[in-house]
Design a protein around this motif. Structure first.
Motif, short mmCIF file in Angstrom:
data_model
loop_
_atom_site.label_atom_id
_atom_site.label_comp_id
_atom_site.label_asym_id
_atom_site.label_seq_id
_atom_site.Cartn_x
_atom_site.Cartn_y
_atom_site.Cartn_z
N PHE A 145 48.91 43.71 31.80
CA PHE A 145 47.55 42.82 32.36
C PHE A 145 48.37 41.72 33.03
O PHE A 145 49.41 41.09 32.54
CB PHE A 145 47.08 42.31 30.86
CG PHE A 145 45.89 41.31 31.31
CD1 PHE A 145 44.40 42.08 31.61
CD2 PHE A 145 45.97 39.98 31.30
CE1 PHE A 145 43.34 41.37 31.87
CE2 PHE A 145 44.72 39.25 31.49
CZ PHE A 145 43.56 39.90 31.82
N VAL A 146 47.42 41.18 33.96
CA VAL A 146 47.88 40.00 34.51
C VAL A 146 46.77 39.27 34.99
O VAL A 146 45.69 39.66 35.26
CB VAL A 146 48.52 40.57 36.31
CG1 VAL A 146 47.71 41.40 36.69
CG2 VAL A 146 48.83 39.62 37.21
N ILE A 147 47.06 37.71 35.01
CA ILE A 147 46.00 37.07 35.40
C ILE A 147 46.31 36.58 36.93
O ILE A 147 47.34 36.24 37.20
CB ILE A 147 46.24 35.51 34.57
CG1 ILE A 147 45.98 35.60 33.06
CG2 ILE A 147 45.13 34.32 35.11
CD1 ILE A 147 46.37 34.59 32.38
N SER A 148 45.42 37.43 37.59
CA SER A 148 45.65 37.56 39.20
C SER A 148 45.56 36.35 39.84
O SER A 148 46.08 36.21 40.78
CB SER A 148 44.69 38.74 39.59
OG SER A 148 44.78 39.82 38.85
N GLU A 149 44.67 35.52 39.67
CA GLU A 149 44.66 34.22 40.13
C GLU A 149 44.06 33.13 39.25
O GLU A 149 43.49 33.29 38.18
CB GLU A 149 43.41 34.16 41.29
CG GLU A 149 43.61 34.86 42.17
CD GLU A 149 42.28 34.65 43.44
OE1 GLU A 149 41.81 33.68 43.35
OE2 GLU A 149 42.09 35.75 44.19
N CYS A 150 44.76 31.96 39.28
CA CYS A 150 44.45 30.99 38.25
C CYS A 150 44.93 29.63 38.57
O CYS A 150 45.74 29.22 39.27
CB CYS A 150 44.83 31.32 36.65
SG CYS A 150 46.65 31.49 36.69
N SER A 151 44.24 28.65 37.92
CA SER A 151 44.58 27.06 38.12
C SER A 151 43.43 26.23 37.76
O SER A 151 42.21 26.78 37.64
CB SER A 151 45.15 26.59 39.56
OG SER A 151 45.77 25.52 39.44
N GLY A 152 43.88 25.09 37.59
CA GLY A 152 42.40 24.09 37.29
C GLY A 152 42.01 23.68 38.48
O GLY A 152 42.89 23.29 39.46
N ALA A 153 40.73 23.44 39.03
CA ALA A 153 40.08 23.16 40.13
C ALA A 153 39.74 21.71 39.96
O ALA A 153 38.86 21.34 39.60
CB ALA A 153 38.91 24.05 40.19
#
Length: 267
Positions: A117-125
């Protein structure tokens, strides 16, 4: 492709297909998406068999919705996109948010079919300026911030870059930072590199994880990386930061490279 230099190549093809912001998303029929995906998979495996094909819907895929699933034989890794957005409010993220957001895709696909499993895109906006809440239509002249940008991003990354989260999600292999700023519903800064204090906070979290022995540094991009990471005991997750020649230079480059590989070694 990746086999030429001993590197792994990942293809996240037509992601977030359940989102209407994609031209291949709704109202395009999921059955058409599946047929095209299956054809793509066959072609890629014929010409680049070592390429890892990542199937990655948006996090809000409804539980039980299998319409976009092309079949376990056509997917190498499973992923999803996870962002924390306040739509007019810069508030700290609840610590359970990432795990809760990825739960459907993680459990119903990665766990069920035994896929990495991969978190493909992420961050706080982090938002600023005027904007609009897309769910309510409310217009904002300014964004209200209850925390500063450092604490805002810390609230996103601290729950992810820790051993408890890795232990709770043993199939998690990677998390890709969306290191961008752009105009969305508000002007939005996802980056952890632009502000010195934010960058210092982020590298501090990486260093802390490193001290637990759960972080593995990549080799130089000018040499061939080993096909299999160093083995450690137990079902542990190891974070690898690519691509640098040493830990000291790797630490300096961690934010410019913006790639975290969480390798779970299933012994």
């Amino acid at each position: 492709m990746g086999s030429i230099r001993g590197r792994k190549t990942f293809l996240r093809w037509l992601p977030e297909m359940n989102g209407d912001w994609m031209n291949y998303g709704p109202p395009t029929a999921p059955s058409y998406y599946v047929r095209v995906w299956q054809k793509m998979y066959g072609i890629m495996k014929q010409y680049s068999p070592d390429t890892i094909i990542v199937w990655s819907p948006n996090f809000d895929l409804k539980p039980g919705n299998t319409a976009y699933w092309p079949g376990a034989q056509y997917v190498d890794w499973v992923g999803t996109s996870v962002y924390w957005k306040g739509f007019g409010y810069n508030n700290a993220m609840p610590s359970s948010y990432i795990g809760d957001s990825m739960a459907t895709v993680y459990n119903e696909y990665a766990v069920k079919y035994g896929k990495p499993f991969v978190i493909s895109e992420c961050s706080g906006a982090w938002e600023s300026g005027p904007g609009r809440d897309p769910s309510t239509g409310q217009q904002f002249t300014n964004v209200t911030s209850t925390v500063d940008q450092v604490e805002f991003q810390r609230s996103f990354w601290a729950p992810l870059l820790n051993t408890a989260f890795l232990d709770a999600h043993p199939l998690l292999r990677a998390a890709y930072i969306f290191e961008e700023e752009k105009q969305e519903e508000f002007y939005t800064d996802f980056r952890v590199t632009n502000d010195t204090a934010v960058r210092t906070m982020f590298t501090g979290l990486v260093d802390a994880l490193d001290r637990t022995g759960r972080l593995q540094w990549a080799s130089s991009s000018n040499s061939v990386a080993p096909a299999v990471p160093t083995t450690i005991s137990g079902n542990a997750s190891v974070v690898t930061v690519a691509t640098t020649s040493s830990k000291s230079s790797a630490r300096q480059a961690v934010c410019s490279v913006i790639f975290l590989l969480l390798t779970t070694l299933m012994l």
